[in-house]
Scaffold this motif. Structure first.
Motif, mmCIF file in Angstrom:
data_model
loop_
_atom_site.group_PDB
_atom_site.id
_atom_site.type_symbol
_atom_site.label_atom_id
_atom_site.label_comp_id
_atom_site.label_asym_id
_atom_site.label_seq_id
_atom_site.Cartn_x
_atom_site.Cartn_y
_atom_site.Cartn_z
ATOM 1 N N THR A 149 0.851 -1.185 0.000
ATOM 2 C CA THR A 149 0.000 0.000 0.000
ATOM 3 C C THR A 149 0.887 1.235 0.000
ATOM 4 N N ILE A 209 3.046 3.076 -8.316
ATOM 5 C CA ILE A 209 1.987 3.003 -9.323
ATOM 6 C C ILE A 209 0.961 4.094 -9.001
ATOM 7 N N ARG A 210 0.722 4.955 -9.978
ATOM 8 C CA ARG A 210 -0.139 6.118 -9.738
ATOM 9 C C ARG A 210 -1.418 6.009 -10.569
ATOM 10 N N ASN A 211 -2.477 6.666 -10.091
ATOM 11 C CA ASN A 211 -3.726 6.743 -10.842
ATOM 12 C C ASN A 211 -3.673 7.925 -11.810
ATOM 13 N N ASN A 212 -4.828 8.205 -12.441
ATOM 14 C CA ASN A 212 -4.866 9.280 -13.431
ATOM 15 C C ASN A 212 -4.604 10.648 -12.821
ATOM 16 N N GLU A 213 -4.914 10.762 -11.522
ATOM 17 C CA GLU A 213 -4.687 12.037 -10.845
ATOM 18 C C GLU A 213 -3.255 12.171 -10.338
ATOM 19 N N GLN A 224 -1.879 10.233 -8.042
ATOM 20 C CA GLN A 224 -1.758 9.768 -6.664
ATOM 21 C C GLN A 224 -1.217 8.334 -6.647
ATOM 22 N N VAL A 255 -1.161 4.709 -5.696
ATOM 23 C CA VAL A 255 -2.160 3.746 -5.233
ATOM 24 C C VAL A 255 -1.514 2.430 -4.800
#
Length: 679
Positions: free
Chosen positions: A203, A277-281, A283, A285
């Motif tokens: 996490t 590993i990042r999301n579209n924003e 951030q 994740v």
């Protein structure tokens, strides 16, 4: 009908009085107006209800369209099934029998049972799944996986079943998608598990989510399912992440170092890559960790470096060896040579690589002095002659020497074959034997001189007469004096002197005889069964009499009462006697100890005999010389210097070993070991 009633009332009112008529007319009008208003309200409510119904119907149809649902109605009275919505059935519906024929055989019984429960009133609704053939024409079945929800419709007046409304939707695509997702998940899980590197996911705040097999092995998990330590400890609290990462500002990280986690017994060199590993924003994740254990690679790298160092050293040694070989070959006048049939040449080398001389195979015969030599003649057919190892000694013309004299050479060669087993030539050495031949001539002359040593034996015997005359003169002289002496003490002293000189003369003669037998190779060792313990006791009785000085004690060490061996005790006694005689000469106080014991050497059974004295001792550098002929460390002691050399000859004839351990001023221990089989 109402209008007729109203009309009749009006006619009746006409004949009434005017006041009453007015009231009647007013009432009728009021009722008429009320009725019109009521009809208007009812019509309006009907329109609203119709609009709402149409709206609900449109919503339901829209919902059915969106969800791709089908609605059918089963009428038990007609034993027929109708389409209410969708195209599950043909447009004109179908009979129950045809519908049954489309049910998958494996789901047939369960499907009918669900409908029978609704029909017999056991339950008013049911939800179940069954496979249904959606192909109404010829060809292979096209199975749909139908999700069925059925509700019973009853007559409100008599509570009898009117129909069964069923809503159906095909979940085959959903199941296929789920299966595809499951297979894809399984595929990626398999890739994840069988990766060649350790992989794990955390996490964003550093708690373990999953780890593959390699990662579990690298981190020494408690079990394949998980690990209590890594599950309860945050990643950012464990080295090396605790030293290299900022949990509040997570970035890409590459580390290659020794990782030490004592709690999990990890002391390995690891290559670690952390990738957020990042999301579209943007951030974070997940945190992906890839770990590769490079301990073995590091060991291989270090070993490779050591190997490189060893190779360098080996190359240096090879160069040194080649230089040494060249020096040795030059010093020994040896040169290597090689015949190559493909190039039709013979090459001579200084060392192993520098060509000193070369010529064709046709010219090689001219190098030899004796052209009629068998070896030289066979050089006309080199392919046949050099197919076998060769060794030849003869004379050749000076090729490598600076002089003009012919030289003696020794030529050796072995055949060489290619990878197909075909003879391609030969390799050998060419040694200058001129000096060796000269030395052989010198050796021949020396051999002749050695043969002349037989003549020197006569000279030796002549010299021995001096040693013989010494005891003889004492014997003769004291024998003459013995007649003129009257006192008993003086007579005993003279008899003792005569006896000692007789004994010395006897030993001298025996030594000469033994030496003569050795030189003529006439000495024989005859082993036979003997009670060694008994014979040893008998020998010690006579040996004890040789000790005349009262300050010297003779000690016997016989560990056995009876010991039967296969040995030549006569020769053994001769060696023991020489040992004791020597000890008596050099020991003036203390003791002389004679003993033996069984001892196995070189997997052979034998007997170890020793004579220990407390005499003057022998210098360490003289211990080996005393077993040579005519060696006497003290010229003032009587003897020929042959006793110990004879002992050595006897023991070597018995295939045994002999030696001495001595220290100056403390004494000596002479010993020997001979093989003797115990009976």
């Amino acid at each position: 009908m109402i209008l007729l009633i109203h009309h009749t009332s009006i006619l009746s009112v006409i004949h009434m009085p005017s006041t009453f008529s007015s009231l009647v007319i007013l009432g009728v009008l009021t009722c008429f107006i009320a009725l019109v208003v009521w009809n208007t309200l009812i019509a309006r409510r009907f329109r609203i209800h119709k609009d709402r119904t149409n709206q609900i119907k449109g919503m339901i149809q829209q919902a059915l369209t969106i969800t791709s649902n089908n609605v059918v109605r089963y009428v038990p009275r007609d034993n027929f099934i109708y389409n209410l919505y969708g195209s599950f059935l043909p447009d004109n519906g179908q009979t129950v029998e045809i519908w049954k024929s489309h049910i998958h055989p494996d789901d047939f019984d369960n499907t009918l049972e669900q409908f029978h429960r609704i029909i017999d009133g056991t339950q008013q609704q049911a939800e179940f799944y069954y496979r249904w053939n959606m192909n109404f024409g010829p060809g292979e079945p096209r199975w749909g996986y139908m999700h069925n929800v059925s509700i019973a419709e009853y007559n409100m007046s008599n509570n009898t079943l009117v129909s069964i409304i069923s809503t159906l939707w095909d979940e085959a695509d959903i199941l296929a998608q789920e299966q595809e997702e499951k297979e894809l998940t399984s595929k990626y899980k398999q890739i994840f598990e069988n990766s060649i590197v350790g992989l794990s996911f955390y996490t964003p705040d550093g708690w373990l989510l999953d780890a593959n097999k390699i990662m579990r092995e690298i981190c020494h998990f408690d079990s394949p399912e998980g690990d209590e330590f890594f599950s309860k400890n945050n990643m950012f609290d464990i080295p090396p992440f605790s030293e290299c990462c900022d949990r509040n500002n997570i970035e890409e990280l590459w580390i290659c170092s020794q990782s030490i986690v004592p709690e999990r017994n990890i002391h390995d060199y690891l290559e670690i890559h952390m990738h957020p590993i990042r999301n579209n924003e943007g951030q974070v994740v997940f945190l992906a960790i890839a770990v590769r254990n490079i301990s073995e690679e590091r060991e291989m790298y270090l070993q490779a470096k050591l190997n490189d160092i060893e190779i360098i050293k080996a190359n240096e040694k090879i160069q040194n060896y080649e230089e040494e070989l060249r020096y040795m070959m030059d010093g020994c006048e040896i040169q290597s040579w090689r015949i190559t049939f493909a190039r039709n040449c013979i090459e001579y080398y200084n060392g192993l690589s520098t060509i000193a001389y070369s010529c064709s195979l046709e010219e090689i015969r001219k190098l030899f002095v004796d052209q009629d030599d068998e070896y030289v003649k066979r050089l006309d057919n080199p392919h046949e002659y050099f197919a076998e190892p060769i060794s030849w000694i003869g004379q050749v013309h000076p090729v490598f020497s600076h002089g003009d004299k012919n030289i003696w050479v020794q030529i050796n060669s072995i055949p060489e074959y290619d990878e197909n087993g075909k003879l391609k030539g030969c390799f050998g050495i060419w040694r200058n034997m001129s000096n060796l031949m000269l030395k052989q001539e010198l050796l021949k002359r020396e051999t002749e001189r050695a043969n002349d040593s037989g003549r020197l034996k006569s000279v030796f015997l002549a010299n021995m007469t001096h040693e013989i005359r010494t005891p003889l003169n004492a014997i003769v002289g004291f024998s003459d004096l013995l007649q003129m002496i009257d006192g008993p003490e003086e007579k005993r002293e003279m008899i003792r002197v005569i006896h000692n000189n007789c004994d010395m003369l006897l030993r001298l003669i025996n030594d000469i005889l033994v030496l003569s037998n050795v030189e003529s190779n006439a000495m024989q060792i005859i082993a036979k069964e003997v009670d060694f313990a008994a014979e040893f006791d008998n020998a010690c009785v006579s040996l004890a009499q040789r000790v005349q000085e009262p300050t010297v004690e003779f000690i016997k060490d016989n560990p056995y009462e009876s010991l039967h061996l296969i040995a030549d005790f006569g020769r053994i006694q001769q060696v023991i006697t020489n040992f004791v005689t020597n000890a008596v000469k050099y020991t003036h106080e203390g003791h002389i100890l004679v003993g033996y014991k069984l001892e196995e050497r070189q997997k052979r059974q034998g007997i170890y005999v020793y004579c220990e004295d407390t005499g003057s001792g022998i210098p360490e550098d003289q211990c080996d010389r005393i077993f040579e002929r005519f060696v006497k460390l003290n010229d003032f002691i009587q003897g020929t210097g042959l006793g110990l050399s004879i002992c050595k000859i006897i023991i070597e004839k018995c295939e045994g070993q002999i030696g001495v351990n001595s220290e100056v001023g403390k004494g000596s221990t002479f010993w020997f070991w001979v093989p003797a089989e115990k009976v």
